[in-house]
Design a protein around this motif. Sequence first.
Motif, PDB file in Angstrom:
ATOM      1  N   ASP A 505     -12.691   1.562   8.425  1.00  0.00           N
ATOM      2  CA  ASP A 505     -12.935   2.284   7.175  1.00  0.00           C
ATOM      3  C   ASP A 505     -12.343   1.476   6.026  1.00  0.00           C
ATOM      4  N   THR A 506     -12.266   2.084   4.862  1.00  0.00           N
ATOM      5  CA  THR A 506     -11.707   1.399   3.696  1.00  0.00           C
ATOM      6  C   THR A 506     -10.184   1.331   3.809  1.00  0.00           C
ATOM      7  N   PRO A 507      -9.539   0.407   3.076  1.00  0.00           N
ATOM      8  CA  PRO A 507      -8.073   0.365   3.084  1.00  0.00           C
ATOM      9  C   PRO A 507      -7.442   1.691   2.683  1.00  0.00           C
ATOM     10  N   ARG A 508      -8.018   2.385   1.692  1.00  0.00           N
ATOM     11  CA  ARG A 508      -7.428   3.651   1.267  1.00  0.00           C
ATOM     12  C   ARG A 508      -7.436   4.672   2.393  1.00  0.00           C
ATOM     13  N   GLN A 509      -8.500   4.701   3.171  1.00  0.00           N
ATOM     14  CA  GLN A 509      -8.569   5.636   4.289  1.00  0.00           C
ATOM     15  C   GLN A 509      -7.577   5.251   5.390  1.00  0.00           C
ATOM     16  N   VAL A 510      -7.434   3.958   5.643  1.00  0.00           N
ATOM     17  CA  VAL A 510      -6.491   3.511   6.672  1.00  0.00           C
ATOM     18  C   VAL A 510      -5.067   3.899   6.289  1.00  0.00           C
ATOM     19  N   SER A 521       1.103  -0.185  14.795  1.00  0.00           N
ATOM     20  CA  SER A 521       2.350  -0.856  14.393  1.00  0.00           C
ATOM     21  C   SER A 521       2.272  -1.404  12.973  1.00  0.00           C
ATOM     22  N   LEU A 522       1.647  -0.641  12.093  1.00  0.00           N
ATOM     23  CA  LEU A 522       1.482  -1.060  10.701  1.00  0.00           C
ATOM     24  C   LEU A 522       2.283  -0.133   9.799  1.00  0.00           C
ATOM     25  N   MET A 523       2.448  -0.541   8.552  1.00  0.00           N
ATOM     26  CA  MET A 523       3.037   0.339   7.560  1.00  0.00           C
ATOM     27  C   MET A 523       2.328   0.116   6.235  1.00  0.00           C
ATOM     28  N   PRO A 524       2.310   1.126   5.362  1.00  0.00           N
ATOM     29  CA  PRO A 524       1.604   0.978   4.089  1.00  0.00           C
ATOM     30  C   PRO A 524       2.239  -0.102   3.222  1.00  0.00           C
ATOM     31  N   PRO A 525       1.521  -0.557   2.186  1.00  0.00           N
ATOM     32  CA  PRO A 525       2.089  -1.555   1.272  1.00  0.00           C
ATOM     33  C   PRO A 525       3.346  -1.018   0.585  1.00  0.00           C
ATOM     34  N   PRO A 526       4.202  -1.913   0.062  1.00  0.00           N
ATOM     35  CA  PRO A 526       5.437  -1.467  -0.599  1.00  0.00           C
ATOM     36  C   PRO A 526       5.209  -0.462  -1.721  1.00  0.00           C
ATOM     37  N   VAL A 527       4.181  -0.671  -2.544  1.00  0.00           N
ATOM     38  CA  VAL A 527       3.968   0.240  -3.669  1.00  0.00           C
ATOM     39  C   VAL A 527       3.562   1.628  -3.180  1.00  0.00           C
ATOM     40  N   THR A 528       2.871   1.683  -2.053  1.00  0.00           N
ATOM     41  CA  THR A 528       2.497   2.981  -1.484  1.00  0.00           C
ATOM     42  C   THR A 528       3.740   3.748  -1.067  1.00  0.00           C
ATOM     43  N   ARG A 529       4.675   3.035  -0.429  1.00  0.00           N
ATOM     44  CA  ARG A 529       5.916   3.688   0.003  1.00  0.00           C
ATOM     45  C   ARG A 529       6.818   4.041  -1.181  1.00  0.00           C
ATOM     46  N   LEU A 530       6.779   3.219  -2.242  1.00  0.00           N
ATOM     47  CA  LEU A 530       7.544   3.565  -3.443  1.00  0.00           C
ATOM     48  C   LEU A 530       6.992   4.838  -4.065  1.00  0.00           C
ATOM     49  N   ALA A 531       5.680   4.942  -4.144  1.00  0.00           N
ATOM     50  CA  ALA A 531       5.064   6.156  -4.688  1.00  0.00           C
ATOM     51  C   ALA A 531       5.384   7.367  -3.821  1.00  0.00           C
ATOM     52  N   GLN A 532       5.389   7.194  -2.509  1.00  0.00           N
ATOM     53  CA  GLN A 532       5.738   8.305  -1.612  1.00  0.00           C
ATOM     54  C   GLN A 532       7.186   8.730  -1.818  1.00  0.00           C
ATOM     55  N   ALA A 533       8.074   7.749  -2.031  1.00  0.00           N
ATOM     56  CA  ALA A 533       9.489   8.071  -2.269  1.00  0.00           C
ATOM     57  C   ALA A 533       9.680   8.836  -3.562  1.00  0.00           C
ATOM     58  N   LEU A 534       8.741   8.674  -4.499  1.00  0.00           N
ATOM     59  CA  LEU A 534       8.809   9.374  -5.787  1.00  0.00           C
ATOM     60  C   LEU A 534       7.881  10.589  -5.808  1.00  0.00           C
ATOM     61  N   ILE A 540      -3.585  11.582  -6.070  1.00  0.00           N
ATOM     62  CA  ILE A 540      -3.612  10.137  -6.311  1.00  0.00           C
ATOM     63  C   ILE A 540      -3.064   9.345  -5.130  1.00  0.00           C
ATOM     64  N   SER A 541      -2.802  10.021  -4.034  1.00  0.00           N
ATOM     65  CA  SER A 541      -2.248   9.338  -2.858  1.00  0.00           C
ATOM     66  C   SER A 541      -3.370   8.979  -1.884  1.00  0.00           C
ATOM     67  N   PRO A 542      -3.260   7.826  -1.228  1.00  0.00           N
ATOM     68  CA  PRO A 542      -2.197   6.840  -1.389  1.00  0.00           C
ATOM     69  C   PRO A 542      -2.458   5.882  -2.559  1.00  0.00           C
ATOM     70  N   ILE A 543      -1.424   5.542  -3.287  1.00  0.00           N
ATOM     71  CA  ILE A 543      -1.501   4.501  -4.307  1.00  0.00           C
ATOM     72  C   ILE A 543      -1.424   3.156  -3.601  1.00  0.00           C
ATOM     73  N   LEU A 544      -2.333   2.239  -3.943  1.00  0.00           N
ATOM     74  CA  LEU A 544      -2.437   0.989  -3.197  1.00  0.00           C
ATOM     75  C   LEU A 544      -1.994  -0.245  -3.967  1.00  0.00           C
ATOM     76  N   THR A 545      -2.000  -0.189  -5.288  1.00  0.00           N
ATOM     77  CA  THR A 545      -1.681  -1.372  -6.076  1.00  0.00           C
ATOM     78  C   THR A 545      -0.694  -1.030  -7.183  1.00  0.00           C
ATOM     79  N   ALA A 546      -0.049  -2.064  -7.718  1.00  0.00           N
ATOM     80  CA  ALA A 546       0.873  -1.865  -8.835  1.00  0.00           C
ATOM     81  C   ALA A 546       0.126  -1.316 -10.043  1.00  0.00           C
ATOM     82  N   GLU A 547      -1.104  -1.763 -10.241  1.00  0.00           N
ATOM     83  CA  GLU A 547      -1.887  -1.293 -11.380  1.00  0.00           C
ATOM     84  C   GLU A 547      -2.165   0.198 -11.268  1.00  0.00           C
TER      85      GLU A 547
END
Length: 561
Positions: A505-510, A521-534, A540-547
């Motif tokens: 599927d698309t990255p957002r769905q994964v 054995s994967l984990m979301p990108p750093p910005v996705t985890r930062l957004a989850q922590a906040l 708007i989840s998951p956020i995938l990019t800094a932009e």
Amino acid sequence: MREEDPPVPVLRGVDLRVDRGEFVALMGRTGAGKTTLCLSFNGLVPQATGGVIRGRVLVQGRDTRRFPPASFARDVGMVFQDPESQLFQLTVEDEIAFGLENLGVPPDEIDRRIDWALSLVGMEGYRRRSPRRLSGGQMQRIAIAAALATRPALLVLDEPTTHLDPRGKSEVFHSLRHLRQILDCAVVMATQDVEWIVSETHRVAMLLEGRLAFVGGEGDGLDDLREAHWLYEYGIPQVNRIVQVLLPSSIGLSFASIPKVAEALRPARWHPPERGFLPANSPPDGPSVVKVEGLDFVYPNGVRALSGLSLDIKEGEYVALIGPNGAGKSTLARVIMGLLSPTQGRVLVCGQDTRSTPVSQLARLVGYAFQNPDHQIFSPTVREEIAFGPRNVGCTDAEVREIVDAMLARFHLEPLADIPPSILGYGLRRKVAVAAVAAVRPRVLILDEPTGGLDRVSANELLDFVDELHQQGTTIILITHDMTTVAERAHRCIVLVDGRLLFDDTPRQVFDRPDILKAASLMPPPVTRLAQALDAPPEISPILTAEEFLQAWAGGPDDER
């Protein structure tokens, strides 16, 4: 690099002290001198490499210039950047036992240490396997296990997590933490993996053109370098972009852990855009360029690498092929390329069955950059390496020159054009390999961990080039453990686990499926985890990019804090 060339300074006036129990990370651009510094810790530089060394390196009080490298085997454990260069035994257990036998460790203790080291890197079931039949990431784990088993006073690791999935990285850092706790072992690691080192290391040593730009702990001394904006190049991908925009006076946070960045950003100021984020590009509706039908592949030793795999990749797609180490990703790439023949099922490339089509003919359609660049580099100069493909597909001499010059310029390889690629650093060899494959201008380009060993700037330059090829119509199949790259560049994710298709599927769905991420054995990108922590809102989840993060944060990056 050549007999007639003047000497090339690699390290300049480096002063560094590492104490027992300390974990020091070496960082810097590709070619900054990290590997050379690592190899000096047991005397391989200059005793094995040649060259002139001024100053001295003392390990346990002994000058590495005055004792042979073998005499440091008890004190210094070394893991090379390319694990294949140090794996030579027939089985994994023989590989780990080799160093212990040479140190005179009793047989019963050797047996215990083999089990102990394999458990630390998550490879317990591989004791009797051949290292040559393992994936690149699994080879890295075995090389690390062999070094851990000797229980050295100093463990030196050169880019040891380059090909590891997130779970493998976690296991390696856990094992290093355990080793330091029980043995008070010092660790020096050359790495580009900022996210892990900010939470695990005591100090970061930054090399710039062979000189130490600074040595400091997490945040220590970084706030005094606010004008040194090159530091942002080395921070956590995506997160450092957010720090630049929202916390410009806190450059040290580029080297902070995600929880610390989240704390600095609190209270959360989410203001989701009214229209949400733009949907991912719809898949092209063109012809199939790679069609996999009921594919099984079993290696001669009986290891089943692929099972019942069926895929349809359309012309013009940008596909990320992801999954844990040993999932069958590189095997699938080799089957598509015709280097391996299916045990069952078939693969069609541009309508041609790989079982009956010569590899030389498939090479005009599919370009494959191997995970290990040394598997494909063979020419006497960089220029000839890049020219080989275009010349063999029928380009004229003028066309070959034009293509080679363009590739040398695009990858900043002009100064190295007449140098043997085999003597370049690992990251530069990788650039040469990708340039040589892309020079043929194939319809499908398969890249197996193309950014391994590259600093973030060099990696982005390479990936920007891949984006250009994609925009020109080339189908891209990217094998990677870099989830930031997947989120920012791929349009489709194919997830393999144990040789089977788990998700497509698309990255957002994964990245919105914790169950899939855990199984692979994967984990979301750093910005996705930062957004989850906040506590980013669900819409708007998951956020995938800094932009995307900046767009959703209090109305966008122009909003003042």
